[in-house]
Design a protein around this motif. Structure first.
Motif, mmCIF file in Angstrom:
data_model
loop_
_atom_site.group_PDB
_atom_site.id
_atom_site.type_symbol
_atom_site.label_atom_id
_atom_site.label_comp_id
_atom_site.label_asym_id
_atom_site.label_seq_id
_atom_site.Cartn_x
_atom_site.Cartn_y
_atom_site.Cartn_z
ATOM 1 N N ASP A 4 0.958 -1.138 0.209
ATOM 2 C CA ASP A 4 0.021 -0.041 -0.127
ATOM 3 C C ASP A 4 0.800 0.959 -0.036
ATOM 4 O O ASP A 4 1.277 1.439 0.327
ATOM 5 C CB ASP A 4 -0.324 0.314 0.880
ATOM 6 C CG ASP A 4 -1.475 0.492 1.341
ATOM 7 O OD1 ASP A 4 -1.692 1.705 0.074
ATOM 8 O OD2 ASP A 4 -3.182 1.702 2.319
ATOM 9 N N SER A 216 -5.294 6.123 -6.709
ATOM 10 C CA SER A 216 -5.597 6.552 -5.030
ATOM 11 C C SER A 216 -6.652 7.343 -4.984
ATOM 12 O O SER A 216 -6.473 8.430 -5.965
ATOM 13 C CB SER A 216 -4.248 6.824 -4.007
ATOM 14 O OG SER A 216 -3.996 7.616 -4.353
ATOM 15 N N SER A 251 -4.186 3.470 -0.483
ATOM 16 C CA SER A 251 -5.708 3.052 -0.278
ATOM 17 C C SER A 251 -6.137 4.329 0.419
ATOM 18 O O SER A 251 -6.477 4.442 -0.029
ATOM 19 C CB SER A 251 -5.051 2.405 0.515
ATOM 20 O OG SER A 251 -4.868 2.443 1.643
ATOM 21 N N TYR A 262 -11.458 -0.222 3.942
ATOM 22 C CA TYR A 262 -9.939 -0.460 3.392
ATOM 23 C C TYR A 262 -11.107 -1.789 2.851
ATOM 24 O O TYR A 262 -9.661 -1.500 1.919
ATOM 25 C CB TYR A 262 -9.146 -0.625 4.618
ATOM 26 C CG TYR A 262 -7.877 -1.249 4.063
ATOM 27 C CD1 TYR A 262 -6.515 0.167 4.598
ATOM 28 C CD2 TYR A 262 -7.499 -2.173 3.688
ATOM 29 C CE1 TYR A 262 -6.081 -0.168 3.521
ATOM 30 C CE2 TYR A 262 -5.896 -2.167 2.940
ATOM 31 C CZ TYR A 262 -5.337 -1.032 2.552
ATOM 32 O OH TYR A 262 -3.556 -1.469 2.897
ATOM 33 N N LEU A 266 -10.175 -1.935 -1.445
ATOM 34 C CA LEU A 266 -8.552 -2.528 -2.398
ATOM 35 C C LEU A 266 -9.527 -3.475 -3.379
ATOM 36 O O LEU A 266 -8.598 -3.903 -4.524
ATOM 37 C CB LEU A 266 -7.993 -3.597 -0.625
ATOM 38 C CG LEU A 266 -6.642 -4.258 -2.002
ATOM 39 C CD1 LEU A 266 -5.927 -3.840 -2.223
ATOM 40 C CD2 LEU A 266 -6.706 -5.763 -0.338
#
Length: 301
Positions: A4, A216, A251, A262, A266
């Motif tokens: 990440d 992101s 993220s 979260y 993803l």
């Protein structure tokens, strides 16, 4: 294995975060590594890059103290300081992998193109560090000028340059409603002028070989109704424009929790890029971040 390449940790009790107004009240609290471990526990995320969130060297020092899975820190230094080279040298921490300044919050949209800032970025490049570009459309021209002025530097464009997905979707919905009032206005593609302008700017950034782009922050840019908006299309267009070897996943947690949890961030990104080859997916979710951010720190440890 996933890296990440963009998340935050903070404690507003330790220092003020000027951007944390009431609009982000749910995240105006401490987020530490224990929280990070909780949200990544059932994922394939094994290492992370933590990114500064305030113009304060004290925060950078605190981020160095954070244990695994944090593998690298994108910190802050005053780029305009006459002794910026010495300040960078004084940090001297092997987990420092980059520097960022929240240029989007500067009153001057051309802040990044200022001579003193350019001088600071040359110092960042000389120290072997990456510079993260946090810019919206307003600052894109200055960011491109900076990239051209310091070709020896390595730049990472955060959050795909912050496309105005919510505004684009609203524009497209309005056009659809006007054309056919009885048809539900659900934007599945972005074809308005703002989206086309974003694509053109992404091509400009991608034409500079020293720029990498992060997939992101797209869900929060899409707003409260992100599920009805073409977030996946934007993610895919980043990879198509920059290529997997110049694209990294981040993220943007915990900012991303303003949109969803979260795991869903993803999952949405993984689904958007599902038709990439195994090698291409590995580049976006691990290899590019490892090369851009962690190669230097791994050589020093």
């Amino acid at each position: 294995m996933i890296i990440d390449a963009h998340h935050h940790l903070w404690d507003p009790a330790d220092r003020p975060y000027p951007w944390m107004d009431d609009s982000v009240a749910p995240i105006r609290r401490r987020f530490d590594v224990d929280d990070l471990r909780t949200v990544t526990r059932d994922t394939d995320v094994t290492r992370t890059i933590v990114v500064q969130a305030v113009h304060d060297p004290g925060e950078t020092a605190w981020l160095f103290e954070q244990p695994e899975p944090v593998a690298g820190v994108v910190g802050w230094v005053d780029l305009t300081a006459p002794d910026v080279t010495e300040r960078l040298g004084a940090i001297g921490h092997p987990r420092l992998v980059g520097i960022r300044h929240q240029a989007q919050d500067e009153p001057d949209p051309d802040w990044l193109a200022r001579p003193d800032v350019t001088r600071g970025i040359r110092a960042v490049a000389a120290a072997g560090l990456v510079f993260d570009l946090l810019v919206r459309e307003r600052e894109h021209a200055a960011a491109l000028a900076l990239v051209d002025a310091v070709p020896e530097a390595s730049f990472v464009l955060d959050h795909a340059g912050k496309p105005a997905i919510a505004a684009s979707a609203a524009s497209a919905a309005g056009a659809t409603s006007a054309a056919c009032p009885t048809t539900p206005a659900i934007a599945t593609t972005a074809t308005d002028g703002a989206a086309d302008a974003w694509r053109a700017r992404m091509r400009e950034f991608a034409a500079r070989p020293n720029v990498v782009c992060k997939v992101s922050g797209l869900l929060t840019e899409a707003g409260d109704h992100w599920r009805d908006r073409p977030v996946a299309r934007y993610a895919r267009e980043v990879v198509e424009t920059f290529g997997p070897d110049r694209t990294v996943f981040g993220s943007d947690w915990p900012v991303s929790t303003l949109a969803t949890d979260y795991a869903e961030v993803l999952a949405v990104t993984t689904s958007a890029l599902a038709d990439l080859s195994e090698h291409e997916r590995d580049a976006v979710f691990r290899g590019t971040a490892e090369r851009v951010y962690l190669a230097r720190s791994q050589r020093q440890t």
